[in-house]
Design an enzyme around this catalytic site. Structure first.
Site, PDB file in Angstrom:
ATOM      1  N   PHE A 141      24.359  59.445  65.889  1.00 20.00           N
ATOM      2  CA  PHE A 141      24.588  58.630  67.094  1.00 20.00           C
ATOM      3  C   PHE A 141      25.550  57.508  66.735  1.00 20.00           C
ATOM      4  O   PHE A 141      25.243  56.653  65.902  1.00 20.00           O
ATOM      5  CB  PHE A 141      23.297  58.039  67.673  1.00 20.00           C
ATOM      6  CG  PHE A 141      23.595  57.263  68.939  1.00 20.00           C
ATOM      7  CD1 PHE A 141      23.699  57.909  70.163  1.00 20.00           C
ATOM      8  CD2 PHE A 141      23.835  55.891  68.900  1.00 20.00           C
ATOM      9  CE1 PHE A 141      24.030  57.210  71.325  1.00 20.00           C
ATOM     10  CE2 PHE A 141      24.167  55.181  70.058  1.00 20.00           C
ATOM     11  CZ  PHE A 141      24.262  55.844  71.272  1.00 20.00           C
ATOM     12  N   ASP A 227      28.254  53.360  59.387  1.00 22.35           N
ATOM     13  CA  ASP A 227      27.901  52.774  60.675  1.00 22.35           C
ATOM     14  C   ASP A 227      26.536  52.105  60.507  1.00 22.35           C
ATOM     15  O   ASP A 227      25.497  52.758  60.539  1.00 22.35           O
ATOM     16  CB  ASP A 227      27.852  53.862  61.760  1.00 22.35           C
ATOM     17  CG  ASP A 227      27.438  53.302  63.124  1.00 22.35           C
ATOM     18  OD1 ASP A 227      26.986  52.146  63.186  1.00 22.35           O
ATOM     19  OD2 ASP A 227      27.562  54.047  64.120  1.00 22.35           O
ATOM     20  N   LYS A 269      25.289  45.140  67.326  1.00 24.83           N
ATOM     21  CA  LYS A 269      23.904  44.798  67.660  1.00 24.83           C
ATOM     22  C   LYS A 269      23.485  43.414  67.126  1.00 24.83           C
ATOM     23  O   LYS A 269      23.904  42.426  67.696  1.00 24.83           O
ATOM     24  CB  LYS A 269      22.975  45.913  67.188  1.00 24.83           C
ATOM     25  CG  LYS A 269      23.254  47.213  67.957  1.00 24.83           C
ATOM     26  CD  LYS A 269      22.076  48.161  68.028  1.00 24.83           C
ATOM     27  CE  LYS A 269      22.331  49.225  69.085  1.00 24.83           C
ATOM     28  NZ  LYS A 269      22.610  50.556  68.558  1.00 24.83           N
TER      29      LYS A 269
END
Ligand SMILES: *Cc1c(COP(=O)(O)O)cnc(C)c1O
Length: 421
Positions: A141, A227, A269
């Site tokens: 993802f 990531d 985030k």
């Protein structure tokens, strides 16, 4: 204030139905808690997919938001601003890189990393035009843009959004043999990977995976791209999850050479403590220098408000020793869940690192069991969300105390045991 019922019906009536939220409306947050409009309090065990590691409305971050919000919010990069440089030095030093490129959402930062990797492939590695390949993993993802979903194997995220962007090669996650043979293929520019696959259900790779993967990439002159949008910023018990097996207890966060350093690091985030969309791509001069004026950008990327918020959010990670706390509480949490597993056949597996954990439910992914349990957890005062049908992710804010965690364990315990009965 409008009621929960009204809020839900407004969203259903006027909003695109691109999410399937748990039936709870949140109206206020503070630290590890959120409240609905009726005043019911819940423990937040999702933390906005690990964006709110520092806790809801952290006073230090909100104060940075207020101060800078009254001073200067957006200049665009047509001009310099007096905060961006200071922020860039801060994150470069903190994560041990020479350069940073600021963006807003996580997906944009992933796109940025893909563009840098391809350009590096053509201009530095000498890959023939249009031939660059990036290796990615099954069940990845990385976001929702057209390019990123081109290499997703989640049918909901992928199907009917084509034509798809070519140039990606998929391998199994945590499979060094497959990585090795994919790296031997022609024109490989990069390997893009999550240190732990969060959305896939908190899949933790073998201890040596990241280190070996980085070494294989180096051997083959391929960029190793991590990531860490979900795993970074102390979530897994170290500043970055690519810290790997590191067991040091306090100094680790200040020693960037302690971890498996990726060639390109992607953050988002919790980089802003969930206060504002802030993402970043970090790398060194030899790679970042392929980007020249006019070749990439964002109107909001690097704005002074975002920079001030991010610096405050990162200050909090150190000042409150969030990595250490996540590591300590994570061990307690998994031990408690293992105990529960031995008493309750509904729990199939418990896994995770730091405070990024998941429980696999002993039922098929098509069953509604995990969803129903999450609804019961909500009724008992704790919010978590199922992923991939039968997996429940548990990721509370890292500012949680041991006492609060044990209270949460009691809620989970009670819910599971009553559900199983
Ligand atoms: C959330 C996430 C993204 C996408 O971030 P957005 O801000 O939603 O665009 C990318 N990669 C990982 C690993 C994520 O968890």
């Amino acid at each position: 204030m409008i009621s929960s019922k009204e809020a839900i019906s407004l969203e259903n009536r006027y909003g695109a139905h691109n999410y399937h939220p748990l039936p709870v409306v949140l109206a206020k947050g503070e630290g590890v808690y959120v409240w609905d409009p009726e005043g019911n309090r819940y423990y937040d065990f999702l933390s906005a997919y690990s964006a709110v590691n520092q806790g809801h409305c952290h006073p230090k971050i909100i104060s940075a938001l207020k101060d800078q919000g009254e001073t200067l919010t957006l200049t665009s990069r047509a001009f310099y601003n007096n905060v961006l440089g200071e922020y860039q030095r801060y994150v470069c030093e903190m994560f041990g890189f020479e350069k940073v490129l600021p963006m807003n959402s996580g997906a944009e930062a992933v796109e940025t990393a893909i563009k840098i990797t391809r350009k590096w492939g053509y201009e530095i590695k000498g890959i023939p035009q249009g031939e660059a390949k990036i290796i990615v993993c099954n069940n990845n993802f990385h976001g929702r843009t057209t390019t990123i979903i081109s290499f997703s194997d989640d049918s909901g995220a992928h199907d009917n959004f084509g034509p798809y962007t070519p140039g990606f090669v998929k391998i199994e996650y945590n499979n060094l043999q497959q990585l090795q043979s994919a790296l031997k293929g022609p024109n490989v520019a990069g390997f893009l990977v999550e240190p732990i696959q969060g959305e896939a259900g908190v899949m933790v790779p073998d201890d040596n995976f990241l280190k070996e993967a980085a070494a294989l990439c180096k051997e083959n002159n391929v960029l190793f791209i991590c990531d860490e949008i979900q795993t970074g910023i102390a979530r897994t018990g170290s500043l970055l999850a690519s810290c790997g097996n590191c067991t040091c207890t306090s100094a680790c966060e200040r020693q960037p050479d302690h971890y498996t350093k990726p060639d390109i690091l992607i953050l988002g985030k919790a980089l802003s403590g969930g206060v504002y969309p802030v993402s970043a791509v970090l790398t060194d001069d030899r790679i970042m220098d392929v980007i020249m004026p006019g070749q990439h950008g964002s109107t909001f990327g690097g704005n002074p408000l975002a920079c001030k918020i991010a610096m405050a959010a990162l200050d909090v990670v150190y000042e409150e020793k969030l990595a250490q706390n996540a590591r300590k509480l994570g061990k307690i949490f998994r031990a408690e869940m293992e105990k529960l597993k031995s008493e309750c056949s509904l729990l199939k597996t418990v896994r995770g690192k730091g405070l990024l954990n998941a429980i696999e439910i002993n039922d098929s992914p098509e069953s509604s069991t995990a969803w129903d349990i999450c609804v019961s957890l909500k009724e008992n005062g704790l919010l978590a969300k199922p992923t991939h049908g039968n997996i429940i992710r548990f990721a509370p804010p890292l500012v949680m105390t041991e006492e609060q965690l044990l209270e949460c364990v009691a809620i989970i315990r009670k819910t599971f045991l009553s559900y199983a009965a």
